[in-house]
Design an enzyme around this catalytic site. Structure first.
Site, PDB file in Angstrom:
ATOM      1  N   GLN A   1      35.573  39.306  34.900  1.00  0.00           N
ATOM      2  CA  GLN A   1      36.799  39.728  35.571  1.00  0.00           C
ATOM      3  C   GLN A   1      37.813  40.229  34.545  1.00  0.00           C
ATOM      4  OE1 GLN A   1      37.121  39.855  38.930  1.00  0.00           O
ATOM      5  NE2 GLN A   1      39.197  40.656  38.819  1.00  0.00           N
TER       6      GLN A   1
ATOM      7  N   ASP B   1      29.158  45.088  37.979  1.00  0.00           N
ATOM      8  CA  ASP B   1      30.346  45.941  38.012  1.00  0.00           C
ATOM      9  C   ASP B   1      30.057  47.382  37.602  1.00  0.00           C
ATOM     10  OD1 ASP B   1      32.826  45.203  38.887  1.00  0.00           O
ATOM     11  OD2 ASP B   1      33.283  44.001  37.122  1.00  0.00           O
TER      12      ASP B   1
ATOM     13  N   LYS C   1      36.089  37.448  46.154  1.00  0.00           N
ATOM     14  CA  LYS C   1      34.676  37.768  45.880  1.00  0.00           C
ATOM     15  C   LYS C   1      33.782  36.577  46.265  1.00  0.00           C
ATOM     16  CE  LYS C   1      35.950  41.079  42.318  1.00  0.00           C
ATOM     17  NZ  LYS C   1      36.158  41.419  40.920  1.00  0.00           N
TER      18      LYS C   1
HETATM   19  N1  GUN Z   1      39.933  43.577  37.786  1.00  0.00           N
HETATM   20  C1  GUN Z   1      40.488  44.289  38.795  1.00  0.00           C
HETATM   21  N2  GUN Z   1      39.528  44.906  39.508  1.00  0.00           N
HETATM   22  C2  GUN Z   1      38.345  44.579  38.932  1.00  0.00           C
HETATM   23  C3  GUN Z   1      36.990  44.925  39.229  1.00  0.00           C
HETATM   24  O1  GUN Z   1      36.669  45.660  40.147  1.00  0.00           O
HETATM   25  N3  GUN Z   1      36.073  44.380  38.400  1.00  0.00           N
HETATM   26  C4  GUN Z   1      36.419  43.583  37.356  1.00  0.00           C
HETATM   27  N4  GUN Z   1      35.446  43.118  36.584  1.00  0.00           N
HETATM   28  N5  GUN Z   1      37.655  43.259  37.062  1.00  0.00           N
HETATM   29  C5  GUN Z   1      38.604  43.757  37.852  1.00  0.00           C
END
Ligand code: GUN
Length: 313
Positions: A106, A129, A62
């Site tokens: 996350q 998100d 990211k």
């Molecule tokens: N953990 C695995 N995929 C994601 C995601 O798309 N967003 C978040 N916040 N955590 C994750």
């Protein structure tokens, strides 16, 4: 045989890496064209708690994507044993920070942390998100708002390959807040007939065999083999797992682990008309949608006239 490639017998590979690359190019142009008017770049804050190895890789991906398109990313890494209240205090600071347009926690989180409380603490207008209760409610009601990144990425990928959804029978395996539930809502909004299957579903194969489109977010490596697939179905694999390589191949291709999804790619490719690979399918699309949400929020915070349709290919 609309989706067959030139080999005839193999399914078309739905190349998320390629589509995400095209989206990133548009986003990068959009950010640079508005930077002067905005007076600052878009900002994304990523909260990482503990030392989950997979999360470290996702966050690094990211951060790299943000750097490529001109979004300023800040990672806040907290100890495994931090309390929910202490993280909420940090989230509240980020809610007030005018340089931050998007906040992401996350997942997964350590056991003592109340995930729902953290997600609720994020300002819904900075919810990168799309997992805040208000934004999930907006999705339910077809109102505008940031969308959950993985399912939004799946929709975008299908759209890019012009895979029809309206009137199709779709089965989603998995009912998580992160993927399964918002995925089912998005597919319903696109006029599919959607069934959500989960770990307690009986005779899963008889259900999935009826699916024109199967979205697998089960969280189990290589759980779905050809016996689950209807002939010429479209298969989307949301899973990603790191597995030890068979001894014979460990020395030949660097590293001792191999990435795989929830679907047995090779075997299912022989039956499906189209399929997402792992890696390089849904994963890059998820990151693209995170960027879309962050830039959209930047646009709102800075009063830019940028339209989202200008930002997408
Ligand atoms: N953990 C695995 N995929 C994601 C995601 O798309 N967003 C978040 N916040 N955590 C994750």
């Amino acid at each position: 045989m609309l989706y067959r490639d030139s080999y005839g017998s193999m399914a078309l590979r739905l190349d998320g890496r390629k589509v995400a690359g095209e989206i990133e190019k548009c986003l990068k142009d959009g950010v640079s064209s508005c930077l002067k008017q905005a007076g600052r770049p878009p900002g994304l804050a990523v909260i990482r708690i503990g030392d989950d190895a997979a999360s470290a890789v996702y966050i690094s991906n990211k951060e790299k994507a943000c750097a490529r398109i001109g979004v300023k990313s800040l990672v806040f890494h907290f100890n495994q044993d931090i309390s929910t209240q202490d993280v909420i205090k940090e989230i509240e600071k980020l809610n007030r920070n005018e340089l931050v347009d998007g906040i992401l926690v996350q997942l997964p989180l350590p056991k003592q942390i109340d995930e729902a409380e953290l997600l609720k603490a994020i300002d819904p207008d900075k919810d990168a998100d799309g997992l805040h209760t208000l934004n999930l409610g907006r999705l339910l009601k077809d109102e505008e708002g940031p969308r959950s990144c993985t399912p939004a990425g799946v929709m975008m990928l299908l759209d890019n390959y012009q895979i029809p959804i309206e009137g199709k029978r779709v089965v989603v395996i998995g009912r998580s807040i992160l993927v399964g539930k918002p995925m089912a809502l998005m597919l319903q909004s696109a006029n599919a007939t959607v069934t959500v299957a989960h770990s307690r579903t009986r005779d899963l194969a008889s259900l999935t065999k009826q699916a024109d489109l199967l979205v697998v977010a089960a969280g189990k490596p290589r759980m779905i083999g050809p016996e689950y697939i209807k002939d010429k179905a479209v298969v989307v694999d949301v899973g990603i797992h790191r597995q030890p390589k068979p001894i014979a191949s460990a020395s030949s291709q660097g590293g001792k682990t191999l990435l795989c999804g929830d679907v047995c790619f090779e075997e299912v490719s022989k039956i499906a008309s189209a399929i997402t690979p792992v890696p390089g399918g849904v994963g890059p699309m998820t990151v693209s949608m995170l960027l879309v949400n962050t830039i959209n929020s930047w646009k709102n915070h800075c009063g830019l006239s940028l339209r989202m349709t200008d930002l997408l290919p």
